[in-house]
Design a protein around this motif. Structure first.
Motif, PDB file in Angstrom:
ATOM      1  N   GLN A 280      21.504  29.232 -21.427  1.00  0.00           N
ATOM      2  CA  GLN A 280      20.103  28.886 -21.673  1.00  0.00           C
ATOM      3  C   GLN A 280      19.490  28.179 -20.466  1.00  0.00           C
ATOM      4  O   GLN A 280      20.045  27.213 -19.956  1.00  0.00           O
TER       5      GLN A 280
ATOM      6  N   GLU B 280      14.643  19.241 -27.516  1.00  0.00           N
ATOM      7  CA  GLU B 280      13.903  20.494 -27.503  1.00  0.00           C
ATOM      8  C   GLU B 280      14.183  21.178 -26.163  1.00  0.00           C
ATOM      9  O   GLU B 280      14.032  20.559 -25.108  1.00  0.00           O
TER      10      GLU B 280
ATOM     11  N   SER C 251      10.953  26.997 -23.931  1.00  0.00           N
ATOM     12  CA  SER C 251      11.151  28.432 -23.676  1.00  0.00           C
ATOM     13  C   SER C 251      10.944  28.706 -22.186  1.00  0.00           C
ATOM     14  O   SER C 251      10.179  28.033 -21.502  1.00  0.00           O
TER      15      SER C 251
ATOM     16  N   ASP D  55      13.311  31.577 -27.527  1.00  0.00           N
ATOM     17  CA  ASP D  55      13.898  30.672 -28.536  1.00  0.00           C
ATOM     18  C   ASP D  55      15.217  30.123 -28.049  1.00  0.00           C
ATOM     19  O   ASP D  55      16.058  30.853 -27.557  1.00  0.00           O
ATOM     20  N   LYS D  56      15.389  28.834 -28.261  1.00  0.00           N
ATOM     21  CA  LYS D  56      16.603  28.197 -27.773  1.00  0.00           C
ATOM     22  C   LYS D  56      17.357  27.525 -28.909  1.00  0.00           C
ATOM     23  O   LYS D  56      16.771  27.108 -29.908  1.00  0.00           O
ATOM     24  N   GLN D  57      18.655  27.419 -28.689  1.00  0.00           N
ATOM     25  CA  GLN D  57      19.531  26.721 -29.636  1.00  0.00           C
ATOM     26  C   GLN D  57      19.819  25.318 -29.102  1.00  0.00           C
ATOM     27  O   GLN D  57      19.873  25.126 -27.891  1.00  0.00           O
TER      28      GLN D  57
END
Ligand code: 0A1
Ligand code: ZN
Length: 884
Positions: free
Chosen positions: A465, A489, A492, A498-500
């Protein structure tokens, strides 16, 4: 690498070869498409007939079918700008080969073959400095990432490992020194004035680690005895006049070798270790096995010509390249997506080394400043990518602060969570498991997981990510319980909407305001989107010190009072956290001021709080000057811009300089006294004297804004009294921003004094391009016509234009002139040196996060570059991504 190659037109003007130009849509290379190569090349023998204009290369490859790959009857050998003069298979000249684009395709039917290929290259016309090129009458190579294919046809990919035998022949008067990787073999002379030398590297390596140097060089020679008692010869090769400036590099090399044995248990593995300094080089240095090639900037240093920062740079880069011998060479990368495997790990290793050699907290602060100044903007802009990217068009564009510096932070987090001892076990296991292999980031994580006993399942997201996580924290005090509500958070980024949540290790302490101390540090790992932690037995609300030592590469959002920041700036026992509190105090104030939220009274109150904290720093005799110098440095304008959504560089510059001037006035007497005290310290390289030099110039910087006439006199005095480059350059840097006669005099004096030393002339260009002078743009334009300016030398180009692009006040001139100038440069430099040209695109990536007027002007220049057509793949990719 399909970087553009230059050929000469009949009329002598350079023109790009067709194959080098961007096709309509350059191929996207994807990580998921990795396949092992169909053939093994266990051995390669190279024969070079050397000449500056014509070098003939004969390559003999032993080729065996790779049982672990899909079967193929075709051998694809990468080339870039090469024509095969002869192809021989198993002793027979063949015509069955064909070209697929730039690659040579040789059909092979059996399981093993001997393939021989002859090519010819012209090093003197190689202006992109990839492959074999000429620099100041010598020949040298740069093969990472895809330069070997510009020397001979070969599977130019990091997972094809071969042992190399090299023989080279060349005119002895022109090239008295002939070097390649590994250990030296036979050598001799011919009757025609040529001589020859053989080298053999017993360690299998990928082609990107190949190197050859031929030139008229002299060496500083020393030895190092390894932990198992083997004596290694160490040579640092330079041009004759430079020999006296190699002592620091040699000391740094010996310290690095010792440190790697002591801290990582890694021993050197050849009889000889050679370093060669070259003045034309695209990057800092290169870790070719046993033959590191360095930019002169990271080898040459003496007190008269190099600043303290330059000395540190030499030590750090020497260490970095040396450490690659294990993290990169003995264990290399399977493919270029794994670049951070060697780079992130090696950066961490060189950072830890430098921490041990000097001041640990100051080094940490410097490293975080680089991360925030370069990597954070990258991570929040259109060029954001994970430390292990998923795709690229041109790999040269991925030698980034993300892959290097964030990559190092990611491994540092594993070390923090595991503890030093367990981390070392993980590293040992990694080297043991993968020695002699081309490994992946996953292999590294697994080894740390197994060796250190950590569960890194979720942690792997740091590899996939992009984006700098933002952690917000809210403190609740209820009775005697303190609860921290933490929330993360991950923003993006291009291609990753969308991120984990990721595990974020945060070292923290809770300070008792009454006695100024805390009860010990805690390590909290925030691995969910939101979590709360409670601490009891706090009758009074404590002050939170979070992300101490910068344990996680995140940005923290916290409602914290100015009063608490002043407390931490004065009392925090973690030097990094203390620095952080000071920075935060200034950032908070400047953000409010820039947003127009402060009336005159509020502005004065904010400035006063900062002034009080700074006065305390000046008066605190428990601080050493190196650390005091850090606490005096205001957050950079780039970092401030990063904190704002639609930044207005003009407003930020005015507010920041306004604050500096105010502080300079308030504390004028203290700064004058500090300057005086520091000036009494004689020159030495020890921490105390270095600290004195650091605060001396800091004092001058404040005074320059408060009292330019006085600062100009003091600066001229510092310049004249200087017996070292740190003081001289510090003074000149301040003078360069002032409109006083001293400016002109000293700039001229400096040039005349050092005009024969290329590295110092680089500084002379950079000082003017970086200056706060209102006419910096005009100065840069004039300097581009200076007889010593050339687009052919990357150091010179960077000294003028990178310095300018990093000068927000000038680059972001409201009329767009700065943008136009850099766009012009990109277009002019691209045909000469695409790799260096492409690096100038990233400053334009800010266009989305700057006020609308400048945003449009920046975009306009990006579009102008994109429309120019015939761009190199390097520049094309960066421009397209930047326009996003
Ligand atoms: N591996 C080197 C960096 C490097 C990469 C590409 C180059 O091509 C011009 C040169 C050097 C390092 O990390 O030091
Ligand atoms: Zn490296």
């Amino acid at each position: 690498m399909d970087i553009a190659r230059t050929v000469s037109n009949p009329d002598g003007t350079p023109e790009m070869a067709d194959a080098a130009r961007t096709p309509a849509e350059p191929t996207v290379i994807k990580r998921e498409d990795y396949r092992p190569f169909g053939w093994l090349i266990p051995e390669i023998a190279l024969d070079f007939q050397l000449g500056l204009e014509k070098t003939r290369v004969s390559a003999k490859l032993t080729v065996q079918r790779n049982a672990k790959a899909d079967r193929t009857d075709m051998l694809r050998l990468n080339g870039d700008g090469l024509t095969p003069l002869e192809v021989v298979v198993d002793g027979e000249v063949v015509n069955s080969w064909s070209m697929d684009g730039e690659d040579l395709m040789v059909p092979l039917v059996s399981d093993s073959h001997l393939v021989e290929i002859v090519t010819e290259i012209d090093p003197s016309s190689n202006t992109q400095l990839m492959g074999l090129y000429a620099s100041n009458g010598m020949l040298c190579t740069q093969c990472e990432a895809e330069g070997f294919r510009r020397i001979t046809f070969f599977p130019d990919r990091p997972d094809v490992l071969s042992t190399y035998r090299v023989r080279m022949t060349g005119p002895k008067d022109q090239f008295p020194v002939l070097l390649s990787n590994g250990n030296p073999g036979a050598s001799g002379e011919n009757d025609d004035g040529t001589h020859w030398a053989e080298w053999h590297d017993p360690w299998p390596k990928p082609s990107y680690l190949f190197a050859l140097v031929a030139g008229d060089l002299v060496a500083n020679t020393d030895t190092f005895t390894t932990m198992s008692g083997r004596e290694v010869t160490l040579n640092i090769y330079v041009r004759e006049g430079d020999l006296e400036r190699t002592g620091h590099a040699m000391e740094s090399l010996k310290k690095s070798m010792q440190w790697d044995e002591e801290v990582f248990g890694r021993e050197y593995d050849l009889d000889i270790f050679n370093i060669v300094a070259v003045s034309d080089f695209n990057m800092g240095a290169m870790e070719n096995k046993g033959l590191n090639v360095f930019n002169t900037k990271y080898v040459l240093a003496d007190p008269d010509t190099a600043t303290d920062g330059d000395f540190d740079g030499v030590e750090g880069v020497i260490a970095h390249e040396y450490f690659h011998n294990w993290s990169g060479n003995r264990v290399t990368c399977r493919d270029w997506f794994q670049l951070s495997l060697k780079e992130g790990f090696t950066v961490l290793r060189d950072q830890l080394f430098s921490q041990d050699m000097g001041s640990e907290p100051v080094k940490r602060i410097e490293d975080v400043r680089v991360l925030r100044g370069i990597q954070f903007p990258e991570d929040s802009g259109p060029l954001a990518h994970p430390i292990r990217p998923d795709s690229y068009r041109e790999i040269s564009n991925f030698y980034t602060a993300t892959v290097y510096n964030k990559g190092a932070e990611v491994i540092r987090m594993m070390r923090t969570m595991a503890g030093e001892e367990a981390f070392r076990k993980g590293c040992d296991l990694y080297f043991e498991r993968h020695d002699g292999e081309a490994a992946t980031c996953e292999d590294f994580v697994k080894a740390i997981e197994d060796g250190a006993g950590l569960d890194l399942t979720q942690f792997r997201r740091w590899y996939s990510q992009a984006g700098t996580p933002q952690v917000s924290v809210r403190m609740e005090h209820d009775g005697d319980a303190v609860t921290l509500h933490l929330k993360q958070e991950v923003p993006s980024t291009p291609g990753q909407p969308d991120k984990q949540p990721m595990p974020i290790p945060l070292k923290l302490a809770l300070f008792d305001k009454a006695n100024g101390s805390h009860r010990g540090e805690e390590l909290v790992v925030l691995d969910k989107e939101e979590a709360s932690v409670t601490f009891t037995d706090f009758a009074d609300k404590p002050v939170l010190s979070l992300n101490r030592g910068f344990t996680a590469p995140v940005s923290i959002r916290q409602e914290v009072s100015g009063e608490d920041l002043v407390f931490l700036a004065a009392h925090d026992d973690d030097p990094f956290a203390r620095y952080e509190a000071m920075q935060e105090l200034v950032v908070t104030h400047l953000k409010q001021a820039c947003a127009g939220e402060l009336d005159d009274d509020a502005r004065d109150a904010g400035r006063k709080a900062i002034g009080d904290a700074l006065a305390a720093v000046l008066a605190d005799d428990t601080l050493d000057d190196l650390m005091r110098g850090e606490l005096l440095i205001l957050p950079t304008q780039t970092y401030l811009m990063e904190q704002m959504e639609a930044a207005d560089p003009g407003v930020i510059h005015a507010e920041r300089q306004g604050l500096r001037g105010w502080l300079g006035k308030q504390l004028e007497a203290d700064f004058i006294a500090l300057h005086g005290r520091a000036s009494d310290m004689p020159y030495s390289l020890d921490a105390e004297a270095r600290g004195a030099r650091k605060v001396k110039t800091q004092a001058l910087i404040y005074l320059a804004e408060a009292n330019p006439a006085l600062a100009s006199k003091m600066g001229a005095g510092q310049y004249d009294a200087a017996d070292n480059m740190t003081d001289r350059q510090g003074a000149l840097m301040v003078l360069a921003g002032l409109q006083t006669p001293e400016r002109t005099h000293k700039l001229l004096d400096y040039y005349n004094r050092y005009k024969d030393n290329a590295l110092v002339v680089d500084k002379w260009f950079a000082i003017q391009a970086q200056s706060l002078h209102p006419h910096a743009i005009e100065h840069v334009k004039a300097l581009a016509d200076h007889p010593q300016f050339t687009l052919k030398n990357p150091n010179r180009v960077r000294s003028l234009y990178m310095a300018f692009a990093a000068n927000p006040h000038a680059f972001h001139a409201a009329d767009g002139e700065g943008y136009r100038m850099i766009a012009d440069l990109i277009l002019e430099l691209d045909p000469i040196n695409p790799q260096t040209a492409a690096r100038f695109v990233s400053p334009f990536g800010r266009w989305r996060r700057i006020e609308s007027g400048r945003s449009a002007l920046m975009r306009e220049q990006l579009e102008r570059i994109a429309a120019a057509g015939n761009l190199s793949r390097d520049t094309h990719e960066q421009v397209i991504r930047s326009l996003g």
